[in-house]
Design a protein around this motif. Structure first.
Motif, short mmCIF file in Angstrom:
data_model
loop_
_atom_site.label_atom_id
_atom_site.label_comp_id
_atom_site.label_asym_id
_atom_site.label_seq_id
_atom_site.Cartn_x
_atom_site.Cartn_y
_atom_site.Cartn_z
N THR A 68 0.77 -1.22 -0.05
CA THR A 68 0.11 0.01 0.17
C THR A 68 0.94 1.20 0.13
N VAL A 69 1.97 1.36 0.90
CA VAL A 69 2.84 2.33 0.91
C VAL A 69 3.49 2.64 -0.38
N HIS A 70 3.95 1.41 -1.01
CA HIS A 70 4.58 1.34 -2.43
C HIS A 70 3.36 2.13 -3.42
N MET A 71 2.34 1.72 -3.53
CA MET A 71 1.52 2.17 -4.45
C MET A 71 1.34 3.64 -4.32
N LEU A 72 0.85 3.92 -3.09
CA LEU A 72 0.66 5.49 -2.87
C LEU A 72 1.77 6.35 -3.20
N TRP A 73 2.84 6.09 -2.88
CA TRP A 73 4.05 6.73 -3.27
C TRP A 73 4.49 6.83 -4.78
N ASP A 77 4.57 10.20 -6.53
CA ASP A 77 5.83 10.48 -7.15
C ASP A 77 5.68 10.93 -8.78
N ILE A 78 4.73 10.06 -9.45
CA ILE A 78 4.28 10.29 -10.80
C ILE A 78 3.63 11.51 -11.00
N ALA A 79 2.88 12.15 -9.91
CA ALA A 79 2.13 13.20 -10.15
C ALA A 79 2.97 14.43 -9.85
N PRO A 97 9.90 3.50 -14.04
CA PRO A 97 9.66 4.89 -13.46
C PRO A 97 10.86 5.38 -12.79
N ASN A 98 11.38 6.47 -13.03
CA ASN A 98 12.50 6.97 -12.26
C ASN A 98 12.62 6.59 -10.81
N ALA A 99 11.93 6.67 -9.89
CA ALA A 99 12.01 6.72 -8.37
C ALA A 99 11.78 5.09 -8.14
N THR A 103 10.57 4.53 -4.20
CA THR A 103 8.76 3.90 -4.12
C THR A 103 8.81 2.72 -4.14
N ALA A 104 9.76 1.81 -4.56
CA ALA A 104 9.58 0.17 -4.38
C ALA A 104 10.25 -0.40 -3.52
N SER A 105 11.29 0.43 -2.52
CA SER A 105 11.99 -0.31 -1.76
C SER A 105 12.44 0.64 -0.36
#
Length: 154
Positions: A68-73, A77-79, A97-99, A103-105
């Motif tokens: 959930t944290v991963h998806m939200l961030w 970040d995309i926005a 995606p650049n981040a 956002t994934a780790s």
């Protein structure tokens, strides 16, 4: 301008942007640059830490929180990136995606382990979340900005 013409222009500009990002990555962010290895380490090391510290009896609950944290961030970040407020200048590959490392780790593992700690030790999760957010905001982000890993458009 017609619907088809808009989408034709969007695809054309998208192709140009992808070529530009790929050229930039080969020049400044590929395997021969130290920044690539920092980005790779910031993706892999938190996951290695997670492997050794996760509570395996609650793995689905804890990992769902991390997801959930991963998806939200990732969406935030995309926005922020599309709005020009935050740009990650070094990344693993121009296709992802650049981040991805953030956002994934880093963020999901940090908050996931915090959630696990607080629920296992009856600590106030909201207070600790504010503290960890402050560490990321006032510690990690300025460090990334200092080494030019992020560029804020503000």
């Amino acid at each position: 301008m017609s619907y088809e013409r808009y989408w034709g222009n969007i695809h054309e500009q998208s192709d140009k942007l992808q070529e530009l990002l790929s050229s930039y990555w080969h020049q400044y962010s590929d395997f021969g640059n130290w920044q690539f290895w920092v980005v790779l380490a910031s993706l892999v090391l938190p996951l290695v830490l997670l492997y050794f510290t996760v509570d395996r009896t609650r793995i689905f609950e804890v990992f769902f929180f991390g997801y959930t944290v991963h998806m939200l961030w990732a969406y935030i970040d995309i926005a922020l990136g599309r709005s020009g407020y935050l740009t990650h200048t070094f990344f693993l590959t121009p296709l992802l995606p650049n981040a991805t490392n953030i956002t994934a780790s880093i963020l999901p593992v940090g908050f996931l382990l915090l959630y696990q700690y607080c629920t296992n030790h009856q600590k106030n999760f909201y207070l600790y979340t504010i503290l960890l957010s402050a560490v990321f905001s006032f510690g990690l982000a300025p460090l990334e900005h200092h080494f030019k890993f992020i560029d804020s458009g503000i």
